[in-house]
Design a protein around this motif. Structure first.
Motif, mmCIF file in Angstrom:
data_model
loop_
_atom_site.group_PDB
_atom_site.id
_atom_site.type_symbol
_atom_site.label_atom_id
_atom_site.label_comp_id
_atom_site.label_asym_id
_atom_site.label_seq_id
_atom_site.Cartn_x
_atom_site.Cartn_y
_atom_site.Cartn_z
ATOM 1 N N SER A 138 62.643 -5.526 80.179
ATOM 2 C CA SER A 138 64.234 -4.559 80.036
ATOM 3 C C SER A 138 65.450 -5.461 80.340
ATOM 4 O O SER A 138 65.125 -6.254 81.319
ATOM 5 C CB SER A 138 64.546 -3.167 80.451
ATOM 6 O OG SER A 138 64.716 -3.428 81.889
ATOM 7 N N ALA A 139 66.733 -5.639 79.874
ATOM 8 C CA ALA A 139 67.499 -6.415 79.310
ATOM 9 C C ALA A 139 68.112 -5.927 81.218
ATOM 10 O O ALA A 139 68.705 -6.735 81.860
ATOM 11 C CB ALA A 139 68.777 -6.518 78.739
ATOM 12 N N GLN A 155 68.659 -8.167 84.391
ATOM 13 C CA GLN A 155 69.915 -8.063 85.475
ATOM 14 C C GLN A 155 69.920 -8.680 86.895
ATOM 15 O O GLN A 155 69.850 -9.479 87.724
ATOM 16 C CB GLN A 155 71.094 -7.396 84.297
ATOM 17 C CG GLN A 155 70.896 -7.812 83.457
ATOM 18 C CD GLN A 155 72.820 -6.962 82.401
ATOM 19 O OE1 GLN A 155 71.758 -5.593 82.468
ATOM 20 N NE2 GLN A 155 72.853 -7.305 81.300
ATOM 21 N N GLU A 163 64.011 -8.696 73.940
ATOM 22 C CA GLU A 163 62.777 -7.329 75.146
ATOM 23 C C GLU A 163 61.791 -6.957 74.561
ATOM 24 O O GLU A 163 60.840 -7.641 75.394
ATOM 25 C CB GLU A 163 63.863 -6.193 75.346
ATOM 26 C CG GLU A 163 64.634 -5.526 76.171
ATOM 27 C CD GLU A 163 65.669 -4.776 76.085
ATOM 28 O OE1 GLU A 163 66.050 -4.125 77.423
ATOM 29 O OE2 GLU A 163 65.528 -3.822 75.053
ATOM 30 N N THR A 208 69.691 -7.694 72.139
ATOM 31 C CA THR A 208 68.809 -7.051 73.719
ATOM 32 C C THR A 208 68.053 -6.838 72.703
ATOM 33 O O THR A 208 66.397 -7.213 73.753
ATOM 34 C CB THR A 208 70.000 -6.286 74.461
ATOM 35 O OG1 THR A 208 71.313 -6.713 74.158
ATOM 36 C CG2 THR A 208 69.337 -5.916 74.941
ATOM 37 N N LYS A 209 67.730 -5.514 72.102
ATOM 38 C CA LYS A 209 66.589 -4.888 71.104
ATOM 39 C C LYS A 209 65.431 -6.000 70.705
ATOM 40 O O LYS A 209 64.066 -6.210 71.476
ATOM 41 C CB LYS A 209 66.913 -4.729 70.512
ATOM 42 C CG LYS A 209 65.620 -3.156 70.062
ATOM 43 C CD LYS A 209 66.407 -2.571 68.458
ATOM 44 C CE LYS A 209 65.403 -1.014 69.453
ATOM 45 N NZ LYS A 209 66.098 0.035 67.851
ATOM 46 N N HIS A 230 75.609 -6.711 69.430
ATOM 47 C CA HIS A 230 74.596 -7.319 70.686
ATOM 48 C C HIS A 230 73.367 -6.113 71.272
ATOM 49 O O HIS A 230 72.812 -6.505 71.647
ATOM 50 C CB HIS A 230 76.364 -6.521 71.963
ATOM 51 C CG HIS A 230 77.097 -8.327 72.070
ATOM 52 N ND1 HIS A 230 77.336 -8.879 72.766
ATOM 53 C CD2 HIS A 230 78.057 -8.254 71.461
ATOM 54 C CE1 HIS A 230 77.803 -9.546 72.898
ATOM 55 N NE2 HIS A 230 78.618 -8.970 72.067
#
Length: 108
Positions: free
Chosen positions: A71-72, A76, A65, A61-62, A57
């Motif tokens: 950024s996540a 969001q 991004e 994500t990294k 995970h």
């Protein structure tokens, strides 16, 4: 989410989410699973080569991004905003440049 199982139709079966997207002409797919009581697996796949680029995970994500420059947390927040709030948020001077580059639009 405190109790993901309340949102799952069949809590004993893992939920699978697939998201395909294109950045800079390259196509990717994210696959994540959610178990009733914890996060499941995650992977980022380069669709053209079929290579798995990330398999946790945090790494997925990294990896996502970096090319998007967002950024996540930022993404969001936009998902849960009302439409009018999104446009006001995106028009903030500090965000106009990066967002207009990512979404190929003028925010002025």
């Amino acid at each position: 989410m405190k109790e993901p199982s309340k949102f799952m139709r069949e809590p004993e079966q893992p939920a699978l989410i697939r998201l395909s997207f294109t950045v800079g002409g390259k196509e990717f797919q994210i696959e994540r699973t959610q178990l009733a009581n914890k996060a499941g697996s995650a992977k980022l796949i380069d669709i053209q080569s079929g290579h798995v680029l990330a398999s946790t995970h945090a790494l997925v994500t990294k990896y996502v991004e970096r090319p998007m420059g967002l950024s996540a947390d930022f993404l969001q927040r936009i998902v849960y905003m009302s439409e009018g709030d999104v446009f006001r948020f995106m028009n903030q001077a500090s965000l106009a440049g990066p967002l207009s580059q990512q979404f190929a639009t003028s925010l002025a």
